[in-house]
Design a protein around this motif. Sequence first.
Motif, short mmCIF file in Angstrom:
data_model
loop_
_atom_site.label_atom_id
_atom_site.label_comp_id
_atom_site.label_asym_id
_atom_site.label_seq_id
_atom_site.Cartn_x
_atom_site.Cartn_y
_atom_site.Cartn_z
N PHE A 119 1.03 -0.74 -0.17
CA PHE A 119 -0.11 0.22 0.01
C PHE A 119 0.93 1.11 0.18
N GLU A 120 2.23 1.28 0.81
CA GLU A 120 3.18 2.47 0.78
C GLU A 120 3.29 2.54 -0.49
N GLU A 121 3.39 1.70 -1.42
CA GLU A 121 4.90 1.99 -2.49
C GLU A 121 3.49 2.35 -4.26
N GLY A 122 2.71 2.45 -3.31
CA GLY A 122 1.50 2.84 -4.60
C GLY A 122 0.16 1.77 -4.86
N ALA A 123 -0.41 -0.14 -4.17
CA ALA A 123 -1.21 -0.50 -4.67
C ALA A 123 -2.46 -0.07 -3.83
N ARG A 124 -4.04 -0.17 -5.09
CA ARG A 124 -4.62 0.37 -4.99
C ARG A 124 -5.62 -0.89 -3.56
N GLY A 125 -5.31 -1.82 -3.46
CA GLY A 125 -5.84 -2.83 -3.06
C GLY A 125 -5.54 -3.72 -2.85
N LEU A 126 -6.59 -5.39 -1.96
CA LEU A 126 -6.66 -6.42 -2.21
C LEU A 126 -6.54 -7.66 -3.48
N LYS A 127 -5.99 -8.67 -3.81
CA LYS A 127 -6.95 -9.37 -3.97
C LYS A 127 -6.48 -11.15 -3.15
N PHE A 128 -7.69 -11.98 -3.54
CA PHE A 128 -7.49 -12.87 -2.64
C PHE A 128 -8.40 -14.00 -3.31
N HIS A 129 -7.06 -14.70 -3.93
CA HIS A 129 -8.31 -16.11 -4.70
C HIS A 129 -8.58 -17.41 -3.76
N CYS A 130 -9.36 -17.48 -2.92
CA CYS A 130 -9.62 -18.08 -2.00
C CYS A 130 -8.91 -19.74 -2.83
N PRO A 131 -9.29 -20.26 -3.15
CA PRO A 131 -9.43 -22.07 -4.00
C PRO A 131 -7.86 -22.03 -3.94
N VAL A 132 -7.18 -20.77 -4.62
CA VAL A 132 -6.40 -21.36 -5.47
C VAL A 132 -5.20 -21.27 -4.01
N ALA A 138 -12.74 -15.10 5.44
CA ALA A 138 -12.32 -14.78 6.95
C ALA A 138 -11.43 -15.88 7.76
N ASP A 139 -10.30 -15.97 6.39
CA ASP A 139 -9.15 -16.63 7.02
C ASP A 139 -9.09 -16.64 8.33
N SER A 140 -8.25 -16.72 9.07
CA SER A 140 -7.72 -16.40 10.93
C SER A 140 -6.21 -16.02 10.09
N ARG A 141 -6.08 -16.47 9.22
CA ARG A 141 -4.17 -16.15 9.05
C ARG A 141 -4.37 -14.58 7.92
N LEU A 142 -5.39 -14.43 7.48
CA LEU A 142 -6.15 -13.55 6.99
C LEU A 142 -5.94 -11.77 7.81
N ALA A 143 -6.28 -12.22 8.77
CA ALA A 143 -7.09 -11.11 9.35
C ALA A 143 -5.72 -9.89 9.67
N PRO A 144 -4.24 -10.33 9.66
CA PRO A 144 -3.48 -8.91 9.82
C PRO A 144 -3.96 -8.35 8.23
N ALA A 145 -3.60 -8.64 7.44
CA ALA A 145 -4.18 -8.05 6.25
C ALA A 145 -5.09 -7.66 6.22
N ASP A 147 -7.00 -5.82 8.75
CA ASP A 147 -7.15 -5.68 9.14
C ASP A 147 -5.55 -3.81 8.88
N VAL A 148 -5.03 -4.40 8.25
CA VAL A 148 -4.38 -3.34 7.31
C VAL A 148 -5.28 -2.96 5.77
N ALA A 149 -5.86 -3.29 5.40
CA ALA A 149 -6.73 -2.40 4.60
C ALA A 149 -7.75 -2.09 5.08
N ALA A 150 -9.00 -2.13 5.84
CA ALA A 150 -9.28 -1.33 6.85
C ALA A 150 -8.23 0.26 7.30
N ALA A 151 -6.85 -0.33 7.85
CA ALA A 151 -6.47 0.93 8.43
C ALA A 151 -6.66 1.93 7.24
N TYR A 152 -6.60 1.65 6.32
CA TYR A 152 -6.09 1.73 4.87
C TYR A 152 -7.19 2.09 3.83
N ASP A 153 -8.40 1.81 4.47
CA ASP A 153 -9.66 2.07 3.12
C ASP A 153 -9.76 1.61 2.14
#
Length: 302
Positions: A119-132, A138-145, A147-153
């Motif tokens: 995000f600091e480098e310029g990415a505008r959002g996140l992408k997850f391909h859940c089956p791949v 809502a995997d608990s391993r992704l919770a930190p990610a 939380d960061v997305a929420a903080a950066y809106d």
Amino acid sequence: MSPPDQRDPSEARETSFRPAIDSHTHLFPGRLADAIQRSLRAEAGWEFSTPTGRTGIEAVLRSAGVAAYVALPYAHEAGIASDLNEWLVEQADASSSLVPFATVHPDDEDVAGVVREAFEEGARGLKFHCPVQECRPADSRLAPALDVAAAYDRPITYHGGTAPMFEDSPYVGADVFAELVGSYPELRICCAHMGTYEVEAFLDLARDNEHVYLDTTVAMSASAEETVGFDPSTIADETLVELSESIMYGSDFPNIPYPYREERAGLLARDLPRKTARDVFYRTAIDYLGLEEGPALETESE
């Protein structure tokens, strides 16, 4: 030559497409792009004649009337997300129309750090391909990610539906996506492909939650029945009108086994109200991406 008010109807519809934002495309380094298309050939039997490099992709999109396109990466294994995110941001720096997203693998050592750096480098959002990536939305391993997305809106796009070959996967489906919606109601989240094959359930999620979006990718194409076994006509025009502020155009380009025009042809043939078309092809993506202003369509002369 026919006067302006007697243009061919298909030409008039194409004009209504411009300018568009393609909210779902893919741009990967060469070897990875080739590997993804080889996998799709083997698993789905699709054949491709599309360019996979940035300049070739942009030439096709620009000629169609696309003013900006969202490139969605995903990391199929731990340890590669940071380099992939950095590469995509560098590609965006050389482009006037590329909107880069970032990704992270649930087994990365510093999930939050990977996302924050992107995000600091310029990415505008996140992408997850859940089956791949073998993770529920809502995997608990992704919770930190998350939380960061929420903080950066920043928004997050998921492959969260069962199409085209994931009907038996425990990582996708309306129920597991609803877990995410309930846990992170403040996040702007999009389920790709209209949530196929559980479209009605995903439409209901969009009706009931202002931050839930869907993209039309593949599911609403003129080749959807042949490609993924879904009939776009089961989604009524009235539904698109009702949810136009929650539905946005996408294509999966260049990983589609048909010409790019097929992606928009079915939607344009519906002759939707002007407001609905502008929402689906342009304005909803602006809201989803959190852009302050809409991108302008460049022409070859520019």
